[in-house]
Motif scaffolding. Structure first.
Motif, PDB file in Angstrom:
ATOM      1  N   GLU A  14      52.622 108.383  74.309  1.00 32.20           N
ATOM      2  CA  GLU A  14      52.339 108.358  72.692  1.00 32.20           C
ATOM      3  C   GLU A  14      52.867 108.505  71.834  1.00 32.20           C
ATOM      4  N   LEU A 197      46.513 105.125  66.141  1.00 33.06           N
ATOM      5  CA  LEU A 197      44.917 105.901  66.303  1.00 33.06           C
ATOM      6  C   LEU A 197      45.589 105.991  68.719  1.00 33.06           C
ATOM      7  N   GLN A 198      45.705 107.119  68.730  1.00 34.06           N
ATOM      8  CA  GLN A 198      46.672 107.631  69.557  1.00 34.06           C
ATOM      9  C   GLN A 198      44.962 107.935  71.094  1.00 34.06           C
ATOM     10  N   LEU A 199      44.527 107.290  71.792  1.00 34.12           N
ATOM     11  CA  LEU A 199      44.200 107.613  73.370  1.00 34.12           C
ATOM     12  C   LEU A 199      43.719 108.832  74.019  1.00 34.12           C
ATOM     13  N   TYR A 247      36.595 115.941  67.420  1.00 36.08           N
ATOM     14  CA  TYR A 247      37.298 114.540  68.408  1.00 36.08           C
ATOM     15  C   TYR A 247      37.141 114.284  69.171  1.00 36.08           C
ATOM     16  N   SER A 249      35.135 113.166  72.588  1.00 32.82           N
ATOM     17  CA  SER A 249      35.354 112.504  73.612  1.00 32.82           C
ATOM     18  C   SER A 249      34.323 111.591  73.922  1.00 32.82           C
ATOM     19  N   HIS A 252      36.137 106.264  76.159  1.00 30.81           N
ATOM     20  CA  HIS A 252      37.678 105.382  76.526  1.00 30.81           C
ATOM     21  C   HIS A 252      38.457 106.925  76.522  1.00 30.81           C
ATOM     22  N   GLY A 253      37.989 107.698  76.194  1.00 27.10           N
ATOM     23  CA  GLY A 253      38.811 109.130  75.927  1.00 27.10           C
ATOM     24  C   GLY A 253      38.722 109.255  74.014  1.00 27.10           C
ATOM     25  N   THR A 254      39.744 110.434  74.008  1.00 29.69           N
ATOM     26  CA  THR A 254      39.350 111.041  72.609  1.00 29.69           C
ATOM     27  C   THR A 254      40.404 110.258  71.958  1.00 29.69           C
ATOM     28  N   VAL A 255      39.844 109.921  70.621  1.00 34.17           N
ATOM     29  CA  VAL A 255      40.869 109.417  69.979  1.00 34.17           C
ATOM     30  C   VAL A 255      41.044 110.331  68.775  1.00 34.17           C
ATOM     31  N   TYR A 256      42.592 110.436  69.107  1.00 31.36           N
ATOM     32  CA  TYR A 256      43.303 110.940  67.412  1.00 31.36           C
ATOM     33  C   TYR A 256      44.220 110.279  66.685  1.00 31.36           C
TER      34      TYR A 256
END
Ligand SMILES: C[S@@+](CC[C@H](N)C(=O)[O-])C[C@H]1O[C@@H](n2cnc3c(N)ncnc32)[C@H](O)[C@@H]1O
Length: 268
Positions: A14, A197-199, A247, A249, A252-256
């Motif tokens: 990422e 949009l880092q997942l 943020y 969860s 699919h994960g946490t969008v950062y």
């Protein structure tokens, strides 16, 4: 401030995306119509893996990574064994000046640690050879929840005295600011801003992310004030609670959202 290459290496994929988008804008020919640059410099090269991709791309160029962290360069050093023209130098960006063969200068996620870079940039650009490229990327997320909450939590707790004035605003311009600076130096320039949009997977991933970079000054100050680690743990727990709200969860994960500012110019 000490860097921790292992923590920085979390989220390598990422973190490297902006670097690849940055250097994709650099294209030859270089000096006197040559297809390859003579020398390539990576300012604030960190653990060196991305610098090595520059050596892969331009195998006939001398590629030099410069960094002030001995810990980061200890990770980078073995990479030079696989690339005959790749080397790493311990040094401060503030002390660097362009050489006459520096056809490409790249600096990714480093100049925000150099408050004087907006003063240094016009001097660097003026000193670079005709046809040379300068490509830079800095964060544009100082006002994002991750950083605003870091400052809010830092100011509100028993750790506040130790963190007073530790978390300063990143000394960066917006894209238009760098565009103006590069164009004023006679560079044909593109500048842009991107929010990735880092997942992120796992528990408290935003905390894990900033531990490797933006939180480092606070962690260093807390470590000095309380070497037992008790204060650091309490601060991180309070910060993690706020981050989980900002943020959440998802499936699919946490969008950062991760905003970055880019400028790439070629000297006319
Ligand atoms: C976030 S890391 C980026 C590393 C690499 N460019 C990358 O994209 O993965 C920032 C790097 O800048 C270096 N750095 C910070 N301030 C510096 C300075 N004044 N002079 C030289 N290097 C510096 C740090 O040691 C660290 O390795």
């Amino acid at each position: 401030m000490r860097w921790d290459p292992a923590r920085y290496a979390a989220f390598t994929d990422e973190r490297s995306r902006p670097f690849h988008d940055l250097v994709a804008r650099i294209s030859g020919p270089f000096q006197d119509g040559q297809e390859a640059p003579r020398r390539v410099v990576d300012l604030g090269c960190g653990p060196g893996a991305l610098t090595a991709t520059l050596a892969d791309r331009w195998p006939t160029a001398d590629v030099v990574g410069v960094d002030s962290s001995a810990e980061m360069l200890a990770d980078a050093a073995p990479l030079a064994a696989d690339h005959p023209r790749l080397s790493f130098e311990l040094g401060a960006i503030e002390d660097w000046t362009p050489g006459p063969e520096d056809d490409v200068v790249v600096t990714n996620a480093a100049l925000h640690w150099v408050p004087s870079h907006t003063t240094l940039l016009p001097r660097w650009l003026a000193a670079m050879p005709d046809g040379a490229w300068f490509a830079m990327q800095v964060p544009g997320n100082f006002d994002s929840p991750s950083h605003a909450l870091m400052r809010a939590v830092a100011a509100d707790g028993p750790w506040a005295p130790a963190l007073d004035r530790v978390l300063q605003a990143d000394p960066v311009l917006d894209g238009a600011g760098y565009l103006d600076l590069f164009a004023s130096a006679g560079f044909a320039t593109v500048a842009w801003e991107t929010t990735y949009l880092q997942l992120l997977p796992g528990e408290d991933p935003v905390l894990a992310w900033v531990r490797g970079t933006g939180l480092r000054p606070a962690l260093a100050a807390l470590d000095t004030a309380d070497p037992t680690g008790t204060t650091t743990a309490a601060f991180e727990a309070a910060y993690a609670t706020r981050l989980r709200q900002a943020y959440p969860s998802g499936p699919h994960g946490t969008v950062y959202p991760f905003r970055r500012v880019f400028a790439v110019g070629r000297k006319r």
